[in-house]
Design a protein around this motif. Structure first.
Motif, mmCIF file in Angstrom:
data_model
loop_
_atom_site.group_PDB
_atom_site.id
_atom_site.type_symbol
_atom_site.label_atom_id
_atom_site.label_comp_id
_atom_site.label_asym_id
_atom_site.label_seq_id
_atom_site.Cartn_x
_atom_site.Cartn_y
_atom_site.Cartn_z
ATOM 1 N N LYS A 224 0.975 -1.192 -0.061
ATOM 2 C CA LYS A 224 -0.183 -0.204 -0.177
ATOM 3 C C LYS A 224 1.033 1.151 0.146
ATOM 4 C CE LYS A 224 -3.541 -2.663 2.646
ATOM 5 N NZ LYS A 224 -4.374 -2.235 3.425
ATOM 6 N N PRO A 225 1.503 1.297 -0.442
ATOM 7 C CA PRO A 225 2.474 2.292 -1.050
ATOM 8 C C PRO A 225 1.983 4.026 -1.502
ATOM 9 C CG PRO A 225 2.715 1.489 -3.348
ATOM 10 C CD PRO A 225 1.615 0.692 -1.893
ATOM 11 N N PRO A 226 2.275 4.699 -0.642
ATOM 12 C CA PRO A 226 2.222 6.407 -1.666
ATOM 13 C C PRO A 226 2.685 6.597 -3.032
ATOM 14 C CG PRO A 226 3.389 6.440 0.717
ATOM 15 C CD PRO A 226 3.387 4.912 0.539
ATOM 16 N N ILE A 227 3.573 5.931 -3.228
ATOM 17 C CA ILE A 227 4.229 5.981 -4.665
ATOM 18 C C ILE A 227 4.559 4.852 -4.761
ATOM 19 C CG2 ILE A 227 6.366 7.219 -6.000
ATOM 20 C CD1 ILE A 227 6.237 9.307 -3.799
ATOM 21 N N LEU A 228 3.676 4.659 -6.289
ATOM 22 C CA LEU A 228 3.565 2.892 -6.628
ATOM 23 C C LEU A 228 4.372 3.187 -8.350
ATOM 24 C CD1 LEU A 228 3.337 -0.285 -6.916
ATOM 25 C CD2 LEU A 228 1.260 0.886 -7.380
ATOM 26 N N LEU A 229 5.410 3.115 -8.743
ATOM 27 C CA LEU A 229 6.350 2.913 -10.056
ATOM 28 C C LEU A 229 6.270 1.017 -10.415
ATOM 29 C CD1 LEU A 229 9.579 5.032 -7.639
ATOM 30 C CD2 LEU A 229 7.105 5.528 -9.158
ATOM 31 N N ALA A 230 5.621 2.093 -11.490
ATOM 32 C CA ALA A 230 5.988 0.429 -12.952
ATOM 33 C C ALA A 230 6.440 0.669 -14.266
ATOM 34 C CB ALA A 230 4.366 -0.001 -13.020
ATOM 35 N N ASP A 231 7.457 -0.426 -13.966
ATOM 36 C CA ASP A 231 8.423 -0.287 -15.716
ATOM 37 C C ASP A 231 7.445 -1.317 -16.509
ATOM 38 O OD1 ASP A 231 10.051 0.584 -17.211
ATOM 39 O OD2 ASP A 231 11.765 0.056 -15.960
ATOM 40 N N GLU A 232 7.174 -0.367 -17.406
ATOM 41 C CA GLU A 232 6.617 -1.409 -18.268
ATOM 42 C C GLU A 232 5.669 -2.335 -18.160
ATOM 43 O OE1 GLU A 232 8.832 -2.307 -22.433
ATOM 44 O OE2 GLU A 232 9.583 -0.315 -21.123
ATOM 45 N N PRO A 233 4.762 -2.395 -17.271
ATOM 46 C CA PRO A 233 4.194 -3.694 -16.591
ATOM 47 C C PRO A 233 3.164 -4.363 -16.505
ATOM 48 C CG PRO A 233 2.917 -1.769 -16.168
ATOM 49 C CD PRO A 233 3.980 -0.909 -16.320
ATOM 50 N N THR A 234 2.963 -3.739 -18.224
ATOM 51 C CA THR A 234 2.429 -5.326 -19.066
ATOM 52 C C THR A 234 2.586 -5.855 -20.393
ATOM 53 O OG1 THR A 234 0.742 -2.797 -20.336
ATOM 54 C CG2 THR A 234 0.014 -3.559 -18.043
ATOM 55 N N ASN A 235 4.269 -5.087 -20.284
ATOM 56 C CA ASN A 235 4.467 -5.929 -20.891
ATOM 57 C C ASN A 235 4.506 -7.929 -20.792
ATOM 58 O OD1 ASN A 235 5.998 -4.188 -22.965
ATOM 59 N ND2 ASN A 235 8.321 -4.678 -22.401
ATOM 60 N N ASP A 236 4.397 -8.053 -21.956
ATOM 61 C CA ASP A 236 4.820 -9.721 -22.276
ATOM 62 C C ASP A 236 3.600 -11.013 -21.190
ATOM 63 O OD1 ASP A 236 7.786 -9.230 -22.369
ATOM 64 O OD2 ASP A 236 7.507 -9.265 -20.534
ATOM 65 N N LEU A 237 2.775 -9.918 -21.566
ATOM 66 C CA LEU A 237 1.363 -9.801 -20.648
ATOM 67 C C LEU A 237 -0.016 -10.822 -21.993
ATOM 68 C CD1 LEU A 237 1.028 -8.639 -17.580
ATOM 69 C CD2 LEU A 237 1.841 -10.758 -17.863
ATOM 70 N N ASP A 238 -0.371 -11.615 -22.198
ATOM 71 C CA ASP A 238 -1.515 -11.345 -22.975
ATOM 72 C C ASP A 238 -3.373 -10.901 -22.820
ATOM 73 O OD1 ASP A 238 -4.064 -11.910 -21.416
ATOM 74 O OD2 ASP A 238 -3.224 -14.393 -21.607
ATOM 75 N N PRO A 239 -3.051 -10.485 -23.421
ATOM 76 C CA PRO A 239 -4.479 -8.943 -23.595
ATOM 77 C C PRO A 239 -5.337 -8.785 -22.236
ATOM 78 C CG PRO A 239 -4.403 -8.950 -25.935
ATOM 79 C CD PRO A 239 -3.649 -10.110 -24.957
ATOM 80 N N VAL B 233 -4.154 -6.355 -15.268
ATOM 81 C CA VAL B 233 -3.056 -5.592 -14.133
ATOM 82 C C VAL B 233 -2.831 -4.163 -14.951
ATOM 83 C CG1 VAL B 233 -0.439 -5.097 -14.617
ATOM 84 C CG2 VAL B 233 -1.376 -7.614 -14.785
ATOM 85 N N ALA B 234 -3.426 -3.714 -15.775
ATOM 86 C CA ALA B 234 -3.523 -2.035 -15.296
ATOM 87 C C ALA B 234 -4.433 -1.750 -14.309
ATOM 88 C CB ALA B 234 -4.257 -1.508 -16.630
ATOM 89 N N ALA B 235 -5.847 -2.582 -14.251
ATOM 90 C CA ALA B 235 -6.810 -2.468 -14.130
ATOM 91 C C ALA B 235 -6.272 -1.746 -12.156
ATOM 92 C CB ALA B 235 -7.512 -3.281 -13.655
ATOM 93 N N CYS B 236 -5.562 -3.257 -12.058
ATOM 94 C CA CYS B 236 -5.087 -3.278 -10.502
ATOM 95 C C CYS B 236 -4.717 -2.164 -9.797
ATOM 96 C CB CYS B 236 -4.821 -4.271 -10.229
ATOM 97 S SG CYS B 236 -5.794 -5.638 -10.551
ATOM 98 N N LEU B 237 -3.244 -1.626 -11.039
ATOM 99 C CA LEU B 237 -2.430 -0.352 -10.569
ATOM 100 C C LEU B 237 -2.983 0.596 -10.309
ATOM 101 C CD1 LEU B 237 0.317 -0.846 -13.472
ATOM 102 C CD2 LEU B 237 0.836 -0.791 -10.680
ATOM 103 N N LEU B 238 -3.967 0.952 -11.736
ATOM 104 C CA LEU B 238 -5.047 2.357 -11.203
ATOM 105 C C LEU B 238 -5.645 2.430 -10.487
ATOM 106 C CD1 LEU B 238 -5.636 2.047 -15.589
ATOM 107 C CD2 LEU B 238 -4.172 4.072 -14.243
ATOM 108 N N ALA B 239 -6.437 1.191 -10.313
ATOM 109 C CA ALA B 239 -7.468 0.826 -8.691
ATOM 110 C C ALA B 239 -6.340 1.352 -7.318
ATOM 111 C CB ALA B 239 -7.598 -0.097 -8.479
#
Ligand SMILES: Nc1ncnc2c1ncn2[C@@H]1O[C@H](COP(=O)(O)OP(=O)(O)O)[C@@H](O)[C@H]1O
Ligand SMILES: [Mg+2]
Length: 222
Positions: A157-172, A178-184
């Motif tokens: 539960k970090p105040p600042i969440l940094l993600a480097d190309e988190p959806t690379n190599d994942l099927d759509p 993953v995108a939904a969880c990051l944005l949530a």
């Protein structure tokens, strides 16, 4: 202090190579910012400066209003532990621990006593990994490792969440999850920075910048 992270006039060079120059950036609570840009442009370098893993060559970095200049490496590590969580391009998991243990390990240092195991299991279930809780990293696919790495970051539960190309190599479908969880994470007040080539993901952020010529340029794609 509304701004979790402020960078002013940042420069970063490796020897003669100027990677970042005159770069400014602000991350407010509850905001998600996407950063796009060509490979080799300095996106990972920028995230590592945001995450206090590397120092800029010049300029100012403030975390929750605190100027990090002159802080000892012990103070920087403490600040990093309090504020920052990463989803790295390559998941850095501990090979001797299971998926579940990997997710719990960093949070245990900070929030021991909470029911971390139950929360970790819920996150892993959300990512479709309930049947892989007790597997070790070498027994898991790249996509599974990415999701474990994200669950580990979210459990902090970090105040600042940094993600480097988190959806690379994942099927759509998984990339969408993953995108939904990051944005949530915004709803809990986290500020989220996502480096991505995924235009669909960038379009869901509150703001998008392109990193080019060492600085960030606003992209009007929303
Ligand atoms: N530790 C380092 N030492 C020297 N050069 C580096 C180092 N890290 C990255 N670079 C160089 O900096 C540039 C930007 O790299 P990087 O931040 O990984 O870009 P991106 O993530 O946008 O692909 C590249 O030319 C890379 O070779
Ligand atoms: Mg990179």
């Amino acid at each position: 202090m509304e701004n979790l992270l402020e960078m002013r006039d940042i420069g970063k060079s490796y020897g003669e190579d100027i990677i970042l120059s005159g770069l400014s950036f602000t991350l407010a609570r509850g905001m998600a910012i996407a950063i796009i840009g060509h490979s080799g442009g300095g996106k990972t370098t920028l995230l590592s400066i945001m995450g206090l893993l590397q120092k800029a060559t010049s300029g100012q970095v403030r975390i929750d209003g605190l100027d990090i200049a002159g802080l000892s490496s012990a103070m920087l590590a403490k600040l990093r532990g309090q504020y920052i969580s990463f989803v790295f391009q390559r998941a850095r998991l501990i090979n001797s621990l299971t998926a579940l243990e990997n997710v719990i390990a960093p949070a245990w240092f900070i929030r021991r006593g909470e029911n971390l195991e139950q929360q970790a299991q819920a996150l892993l279930a959300h990512f479709g990994l309930s049947h892989r809780l007790h597997h070790k990293p070498q027994e898991l696919s790249l996509g599974q490792l990415r999701r474990i790495s994200l669950a580990r970051a979210l459990l902090l539960k970090p105040p600042i969440l940094l993600a480097d190309e988190p959806t690379n190599d994942l099927d759509p479908a998984l990339a969408g999850e993953v995108a939904a969880c990051l944005l949530a994470a915004r709803q809990a007040g986290s500020g989220v920075v996502i480096v991505t080539h995924d235009v669909g993901l960038a379009a869901q952020a509150d703001q998008t910048f392109r990193l080019a010529d060492g600085a960030l340029h606003s992209v009007a794609c929303q």
